[in-house]
Enzyme design. Structure first.
Site, short mmCIF file in Angstrom:
data_model
loop_
_atom_site.label_atom_id
_atom_site.label_comp_id
_atom_site.label_asym_id
_atom_site.label_seq_id
_atom_site.Cartn_x
_atom_site.Cartn_y
_atom_site.Cartn_z
N SER A 58 0.82 -1.21 0.00
CA SER A 58 0.00 0.00 0.00
C SER A 58 0.85 1.26 0.00
CB SER A 58 -0.97 -0.06 1.18
OG SER A 58 -2.09 0.72 0.87
N HIS A 111 -7.76 -5.71 1.14
CA HIS A 111 -6.52 -4.93 1.09
C HIS A 111 -5.59 -5.40 2.21
CE1 HIS A 111 -4.20 -1.30 0.35
NE2 HIS A 111 -4.22 -1.01 1.63
#
Ligand code: GTR
Length: 390
Positions: free
Chosen positions: A231, A373
């Site tokens: 990320s 995620h």
């Protein structure tokens, strides 16, 4: 309740920055900047011309418009090493903890590196270096806590060393305090420039200082350092690998906007949103591109191209549309022409593969994992497969 709903509808209508698109049919028509044409319009047809003319130009564009300058000079660097017998992993690996102190103009910054080296290794080993943007417990040196985010046992059992440092050692991930690390201490002049580095630049700078250390460690094959990030850490691993060619390969996990995903698709997170939520990540100039993706002289395929001919593995997760899985695959694909200049044939299929169908080539790896995620042992297992023949 109704009032709250109305408020959000109004917000989305009046404030386009909050209206993120998840509808493929609403992705605007866009043309990517030509990675193989210089700003003055010269076509680049050879590795030599790319290296000499276009690559430096593209690097500077990313520096000036997005990530900021990357200072490389400092006065000195010192390594304080503690090594033990490897009880943390029942002898399978030796734990090295290294305090890396970097000095400039009388001030210093300390980076704490955790490193496990397989004890069976007969020669220097390749290493995965994680830029850790999550809690420090994810890289627990005592192994009392174990995390899929940094599955040290699995990596060590596959014959690699594994290392990590935490981003807060370089710059706190906070818009009010980010400057209190490397920036104020070592490079205060950067804070005055519109193209000066900010937090992501500082984290990437930290990865390079760890690389400085690896070059001195006889247990590590410093020609085989794979920089990994998830990320915001994955945006950083790309920038670190683009800047510092000593990194042999890059893993960018769910890195999305201003990471491995194309900005011009305007799908999921957008530049205006990332700049509003995280004004301390990218340089001041980047704010000019809020809602103006097409005005950028680059797109993210060009960041991947800067890593050529070195291997890049990008991932997504099926439920993480915010990070635009399709836009990530397309960015990798659009970097292939630069790899071709080095004689590397296209490896990626025309279209993005299905969920949990990794594509693992020599220079490109990609998968879209089922789920959220995150970075999991599924992801790591594929990074290991990708780099196994290293
Ligand atoms: C989100 C941000 C993303 C990504 C993510 C993360 O809030 O919008 O760009 O960086 O954080 O780092 O987990």
């Amino acid at each position: 309740m109704k009032r709250i709903a109305l408020f959000y509808i109004l917000l989305i209508t009046v404030c386009p920055a909050f209206a993120q698109n998840y509808d493929e049919s609403k992705v605007p028509h866009y043309t990517l900047p030509d990675v193989l044409k210089t700003t003055s319009g010269k076509a680049i047809k050879s590795e030599e011309k790319w290296e000499k003319l276009r690559r430096p130009e593209v690097l500077k564009l990313f520096e000036d418009h997005i990530y900021g300058q990357m200072p490389t000079e400092y006065d000195s660097i010192r390594y304080a090493l503690t090594e033990d017998d490897g009880a943390e992993m029942n002898g399978r690996a030796v734990l090295k903890q290294v305090g890396i102190t970097v000095f400039r103009k009388g001030k210093s910054v300390l980076i704490n590196l955790v490193l496990f080296v397989p004890s069976q290794a007969k020669k220097p080993v390749p290493v995965f270096l994680l830029i850790n943007n999550r809690g420090k417990e994810n890289t627990d040196p005592t192994r009392a806590k174990k995390s899929e985010f940094w599955p040290a046992e699995m990596v060590v059992d596959s014959g690699f060393a594994i290392a990590a440092f935490h981003v807060s050692d370089l710059a706190p991930d906070n818009k009010d305090t980010y400057a209190t690390g490397v920036l104020q201490k070592l490079y205060p002049e950067q804070l005055k420039k519109d193209n000066g580095m900010k937090a992501i630049g500082a984290w990437a700078w930290g990865a390079s200082r760890v690389m400085d250390y690896f070059q001195t460690d006889k247990d590590i094959d410093s020609k085989k350092v794979i920089v990994v990030g998830h990320s915001r850490g994955g945006k950083t691993s790309l920038w670190a690998a683009a800047q510092d060619r000593r990194f042999a390969a890059c893993v960018t996990n769910c890195s999305g906007n201003t990471g491995a995903a194309l900005a011009r698709r305007q799908y999921g997170e957008r530049i205006s949103r990332i700049n509003a939520s995280f004004p301390h990540w990218f340089n001041n100039n980047y704010k000019k591109y809020n809602d103006k993706e097409n005005a950028l002289p680059v797109d993210q395929h060009m960041l991947i191209a800067l890593i050529a001919p070195r291997p890049v593995y990008a991932t997504n997760a099926s439920k993480d549309l915010w990070a635009d899985p399709k836009g990530t695959f397309l960015a990798l694909k659009a970097a292939e022409p630069v790899y071709a200049l080095y004689g590397i044939k296209p490896e990626l299929p025309k279209d993005a593969p299905g969920i949990d169908k990794p594509v693992i080539g020599h220079r490109f790896g990609y998968h879209n994992r089922e789920g959220e995620h995150n970075m999991t042992s599924y992801d790591w297992a594929n990074f290991i497969r990708f780099t196994k023949g290293f």
